[in-house]
Design a protein around this motif. Structure first.
Motif: not given
Ligand code: ASP
Ligand code: MG
Length: 424
Positions: A211-221
């Motif tokens: 997964l794109q890193m930013r997508a995971i960050e978004f999901a977490r946030n």
């Protein structure tokens, strides 16, 4: 009404049959009474092809024009998927990033999403449509078209899922979930039922490119539950969420061969040198990963760090420019290194994991040249040829081996074809 956001990657839309299969899935959700959004990537290798086209007429294409070109890939997908849905008798509406209200920063080719105004998406859903959104693209406030960096449609999907308060964001691709390690290297790797955002972020940063890193960050946030699953089967994949049932000491092992190690010899051990050195590297927009500084002797020290192999030319220019200024005499570059990382939320409460990792590597004759850690990750830099034996040994030592060997024969013909196409 419950909302589901799905995302289809390039391989899951590579042919008209696959587009129809995706449309059938969307219609099935619609028939269950859900409001359905699909975020789509460009079909097959379309983005790579467009990129090659651009480079054939200009070796360094202007960023703005590149965005104008690359964004067309997703526009092909969105309209074709919408047509396939309509063919099944359900109203569909495709929307570009701009029409879907995806506002971004101004940074062409690597824009970040700043705001989502999804009233138009919501209106289309309320009107009974399945909504197909072009991933990877957005618009600035000024109306300039932007793209979000390679793999960016993951981020488009997660951002939309957050903004629409969707129940889940399903990521469809040609892999059936997140594995304890790459099964092509570790045949006893197994699919994880669930993994936490933190672990997923560490695994992605350590080189497991699902997964794109930013997508995971978004999901977490925004606490968006992700379900990574195969477009070619109905089996459950891996859930990425806040808390997992079990906090495994090690949940996954990742490796990354895309970095090189730079060692600067005999740097004067004076105040401010590191700041100056890494400041210059940052100004050149080079991402440094691991850094190790040795104990100084006679007022001089060695500094080693890793950078993406692709940035080696840039780093040489930066360092050559600093030689005199910082009194550096020599630097060496080694691009035959690899980083191996173990990741697990349970590390926080289990001492001795690093010691175990280092002992296992030593027993297998693997020499470690750099180490870095976070609360839930331990990474080491080793020689590239040792990667395979290192990850196999660690996978066994940390109890991750499945009883069954992962065999390509477990895959459907479609999955095999997709893998062959991706050059796996
Ligand atoms: N099509 C774009 C790419 O290949 C975006 C994506 O697939 O997420 O990078
Ligand atoms: Mg992708």
């Amino acid at each position: 009404m419950s909302i589901i956001v799905t995302k289809f990657g390039g391989t899951s839309l590579a042919t008209s049959e696959r587009v129809r299969a995706a449309a059938e899935r969307l219609v099935a959700y619609h028939n269950e009474g859900k409001q359905v959004v699909a975020v789509v990537s460009a079909m097959g290798a379309a983005t790579d092809e467009l990129l090659a086209l651009a480079k054939s007429v200009n070796p360094s294409p202007p960023a703005r024009e590149l965005d104008m070109l690359l964004a067309t890939g997703e526009q092909v997908s969105m309209s074709v998927v919408a047509m396939a849905v309509e063919a099944l008798g359900v109203p569909a509406m495709s929307l570009t990033g701009r029409q879907a209200g995806i506002l971004t920063s101004k940074a062409h080719n690597k824009a970040t999403i700043s705001e989502l105004k999804c009233d138009r998406v919501q209106k289309a859903l309320d009107g009974g449509h399945i909504v197909i959104v072009a991933g990877f693209q957005g618009t600035t406030l000024e109306g300039e078209l932007t793209t979000l960096g390679r793999g960016g449609s993951d981020t488009s999907a997660v951002a939309l899922a957050a903004a629409l308060a969707a129940d889940v964001c399903e990521i469809y691709s040609d892999v059936d979930g997140i594995y304890t390690c790459d099964p092509r290297v570790v045949p006893r790797a197994h699919k994880l039922d669930e993994v936490s955002y933190e672990e997923m972020l560490e695994l992605a940063a350590a080189g497991s490119g699902v997964l794109q890193m930013r997508a995971i960050e978004f999901a977490r946030n925004f606490k968006v539950k992700l379900h990574c699953r195969s477009a070619f089967s109905s089996a459950n994949g891996t859930l990425v969420k806040e808390e997992t049932m079990e906090q495994a000491v090690v949940s996954g092992i990742a490796f990354d061969k895309s970095e090189a190690k730079v060692t600067i010899r005999n740097v004067p051990d004076a105040l401010g040198i590191a700041g100056e050195l890494f400041g210059a590297i940052a100004t050149a927009n080079i991402n440094v990963d691991m850094i190790v500084q040795n104990i100084s002797e006679h007022g001089h020290t060695d500094i080693s760090f890793t950078v993406p192999i692709g940035d080696l030319t840039k780093i040489k220019t930066v360092l050559d420019g600093l030689l005199d200024k910082l009194g550096i005499r020599e630097y060496v570059v080694d691009d035959t290194i690899a980083k191996v990382s173990i990741v697990g939320a349970g590390m926080k409460s289990n001492p001795g994991i690093a010691a175990k990792m280092f002992t296992v590597l030593a027993k297998n004759g693997v020499n470690i040249s750099m180490i870095s850690t976070s609360a839930i990750r331990i990474s080491v830099v080793i020689d590239e040829p040792s990667v395979e034996s290192a990850v196999l040994a660690l996978h066994t030592a940390f109890g991750l081996d499945a009883d069954e060997v992962f065999e390509e024969t477990q895959l459907s013909d479609e999955e095999l074809a997709a893998k062959a196409k991706k050059g796996r």
